[in-house]
Scaffold this motif. Structure first.
Motif, short mmCIF file in Angstrom:
data_model
loop_
_atom_site.label_atom_id
_atom_site.label_comp_id
_atom_site.label_asym_id
_atom_site.label_seq_id
_atom_site.Cartn_x
_atom_site.Cartn_y
_atom_site.Cartn_z
N GLY A 20 -4.77 -6.15 9.71
CA GLY A 20 -4.98 -4.71 9.54
C GLY A 20 -3.74 -4.03 9.00
O GLY A 20 -3.07 -4.54 8.09
N VAL A 21 -3.42 -2.88 9.56
CA VAL A 21 -2.33 -2.06 9.05
C VAL A 21 -0.99 -2.81 9.11
O VAL A 21 -0.09 -2.57 8.31
CB VAL A 21 -2.26 -0.72 9.81
N HIS A 22 -0.88 -3.77 10.02
CA HIS A 22 0.39 -4.49 10.15
C HIS A 22 0.69 -5.36 8.94
O HIS A 22 1.84 -5.73 8.71
CB HIS A 22 0.39 -5.36 11.41
N ALA A 23 -0.36 -5.71 8.18
CA ALA A 23 -0.14 -6.58 7.02
C ALA A 23 0.35 -5.78 5.81
O ALA A 23 0.74 -6.36 4.80
CB ALA A 23 -1.44 -7.31 6.67
N ILE A 24 0.30 -4.44 5.89
CA ILE A 24 0.61 -3.64 4.71
C ILE A 24 2.13 -3.51 4.54
O ILE A 24 2.82 -2.96 5.39
CB ILE A 24 -0.04 -2.24 4.80
N ASP A 25 2.61 -4.05 3.45
CA ASP A 25 4.01 -3.87 3.05
C ASP A 25 4.05 -4.03 1.52
O ASP A 25 2.99 -4.10 0.89
CB ASP A 25 4.94 -4.87 3.76
N PHE A 26 5.26 -4.05 0.96
CA PHE A 26 5.36 -4.15 -0.50
C PHE A 26 4.62 -5.39 -1.02
O PHE A 26 3.91 -5.31 -2.02
CB PHE A 26 6.84 -4.21 -0.92
N GLY A 27 4.79 -6.52 -0.32
CA GLY A 27 4.14 -7.75 -0.77
C GLY A 27 2.62 -7.62 -0.79
O GLY A 27 1.96 -8.13 -1.70
N PHE A 28 2.06 -6.91 0.19
CA PHE A 28 0.60 -6.71 0.26
C PHE A 28 0.11 -5.91 -0.94
O PHE A 28 -0.85 -6.28 -1.62
CB PHE A 28 0.27 -5.99 1.57
N VAL A 29 0.80 -4.79 -1.23
CA VAL A 29 0.41 -3.94 -2.36
C VAL A 29 0.58 -4.71 -3.68
O VAL A 29 -0.28 -4.67 -4.56
CB VAL A 29 1.24 -2.64 -2.39
N ALA A 30 1.70 -5.42 -3.78
CA ALA A 30 1.97 -6.19 -5.01
C ALA A 30 0.90 -7.25 -5.23
O ALA A 30 0.42 -7.45 -6.34
CB ALA A 30 3.35 -6.83 -4.93
N GLY A 31 0.48 -7.90 -4.13
CA GLY A 31 -0.56 -8.91 -4.23
C GLY A 31 -1.87 -8.32 -4.71
O GLY A 31 -2.56 -8.91 -5.55
N LYS A 32 -2.22 -7.11 -4.22
CA LYS A 32 -3.47 -6.48 -4.66
C LYS A 32 -3.38 -6.08 -6.13
O LYS A 32 -4.29 -6.33 -6.91
CB LYS A 32 -3.77 -5.24 -3.80
N THR B 221 2.60 5.84 -1.46
CA THR B 221 2.33 4.61 -2.22
C THR B 221 3.20 4.54 -3.48
O THR B 221 3.60 3.45 -3.90
CB THR B 221 0.84 4.53 -2.59
N ALA B 222 3.52 5.70 -4.05
CA ALA B 222 4.36 5.71 -5.26
C ALA B 222 5.74 5.12 -4.99
O ALA B 222 6.45 4.75 -5.94
CB ALA B 222 4.48 7.14 -5.80
N LEU B 223 6.13 5.03 -3.73
CA LEU B 223 7.44 4.44 -3.41
C LEU B 223 7.52 2.95 -3.80
O LEU B 223 8.63 2.41 -3.89
CB LEU B 223 7.75 4.60 -1.92
N VAL B 224 6.37 2.28 -4.02
CA VAL B 224 6.46 0.89 -4.50
C VAL B 224 7.19 0.85 -5.85
O VAL B 224 7.73 -0.19 -6.23
CB VAL B 224 5.08 0.21 -4.65
N ARG B 225 7.17 1.97 -6.56
CA ARG B 225 7.82 2.04 -7.87
C ARG B 225 9.33 2.29 -7.73
O ARG B 225 10.07 2.13 -8.69
CB ARG B 225 7.15 3.16 -8.69
N VAL B 226 9.75 2.71 -6.53
CA VAL B 226 11.18 2.94 -6.29
C VAL B 226 11.85 1.62 -5.92
O VAL B 226 12.73 1.14 -6.63
CB VAL B 226 11.39 3.99 -5.18
N SER B 227 11.43 1.04 -4.80
CA SER B 227 11.94 -0.28 -4.42
C SER B 227 11.12 -0.83 -3.27
O SER B 227 10.52 -0.05 -2.51
CB SER B 227 13.41 -0.20 -3.99
N PRO B 228 11.06 -2.15 -3.10
CA PRO B 228 10.33 -2.72 -1.95
C PRO B 228 10.87 -2.17 -0.63
O PRO B 228 10.09 -1.87 0.28
CB PRO B 228 10.60 -4.22 -2.07
N GLU B 229 12.19 -2.00 -0.53
CA GLU B 229 12.76 -1.51 0.72
C GLU B 229 12.27 -0.09 1.03
O GLU B 229 11.89 0.21 2.17
CB GLU B 229 14.30 -1.51 0.65
#
Lengths: 156, 127
Positions: free
Chosen positions: A61-73, B40-48
């Motif tokens: 669920g929400v715990h899986a959401i991070d940069f890698g999750f969005v990038a994968g989608k 969500t637009a922060l993905v464009r700034v940096s992963p951190e």
């Protein structure tokens, strides 16, 4: 008990002049806006429910959401198109809804004008920003810590 | 007995309250949407940057706010379908009140499993 009143179909195809706040007819814009709310609403039910299910109900669920999750989608054009359609339809649907509410409750011409000016400016910024993010997004940005990136990114 | 004037369609009953609920939930969802596109637009700034902000969503207080957001979205969605039926189905206006109770029933049917799943994930950490 007055609840048995029969509900009849609207009789007027036009708004009587004494009830309009603007001078003359604006063509069929309002009819298209009305139709757009219904059509976009139907599509949004599917897009938003799918979005919530995949992001909140599946896996962790929400715990899986991070940069890698969005990038994968967004590495998948399917989710790029899904999210782009959701962005545009939801923003236009929501903007038209708030426009209706402003028209209903703001009685002064100047108040309505400025509230709608702010609304349309915000809408334009959000739609342009969101669209640019979806299309210019790099799932494997250089100089980023490898553990934050999706697994498919090449090793630095 | 009701003091509602005869012939007043919307006053104080299912039709009016569903209309109020639709407006209130619609505005709430719209303002969340503005914030959600920005975060969500922060993905464009940096992963951190993205991870720092999205991690603030992952605590029990935000989980309850998210549950409220989803409750608003589900009501707005089902009541929107009711509005479409009222507008396009010949018998929609006649059954608009019954349709609202259908909306409320479907809302419960969707929200109960959602809340069980979502709050379980939120309060057990999901790991």
């Amino acid at each position: 008990m007055a609840a048995t009143t029969e509900i009849q179909a609207p009789r007027s195809g036009r708004v009587a002049p004494e009830y309009t706040r603007h001078g003359r007819s604006r063509g069929s814009f309002e009819m298209f806006a009305w139709l757009f709310m219904r059509v976009s609403g139907l599509v949004l039910v599917v897009l938003v429910f799918g979005h919530l299910f995949v992001n909140l109900m599946v896996g962790e669920g929400v715990h899986a959401i991070d940069f890698g999750f969005v990038a994968g989608k967004w590495a998948d054009p399917f989710w790029q198109v899904w999210d782009l359609a959701m962005l545009w339809l939801a923003m236009l649907h929501g903007t038209n809804g708030v426009r209706t509410i402003i028209n209903d409750y703001a009685e002064k011409d100047g108040t309505r004008f400025w509230l709608k000016a702010v609304l349309y400016a915000a809408t334009a910024v959000i739609i342009v920003l969101g669209t640019l993010v979806i299309f210019t997004f790099d799932p494997c940005p250089p100089n980023a810590a490898a553990e934050l990136l999706p697994a498919f990114c090449p090793a630095p | 007995m009701s003091k509602t004037p005869a012939g007043t369609l919307y006053r104080g009953r299912e039709g009016m309250w569903s209309w109020v609920g639709h407006r209130v939930t619609g505005v709430a969802i719209f303002f969340f949407l503005l914030v959600h596109v920005l975060d969500t637009a922060l993905v464009r700034v940096s992963p951190e940057a993205y991870n720092v902000v999205i991690n603030t969503y992952k605590n029990p207080i935000m989980a309850i706010l998210e549950a409220g957001l989803v409750a608003a979205i589900v009501f707005h969605a089902f009541n929107g379908l009711r509005v479409i039926l009222v507008d396009f189905w010949k018998k929609g206006p006649k059954y608009q009140a019954q349709l609202l109770w259908g909306v409320v029933g479907l809302w419960v049917v969707v929200m109960v499993p959602f809340l069980i799943r979502h709050l379980t994930l939120a309060f057990t950490g999901g790991h």
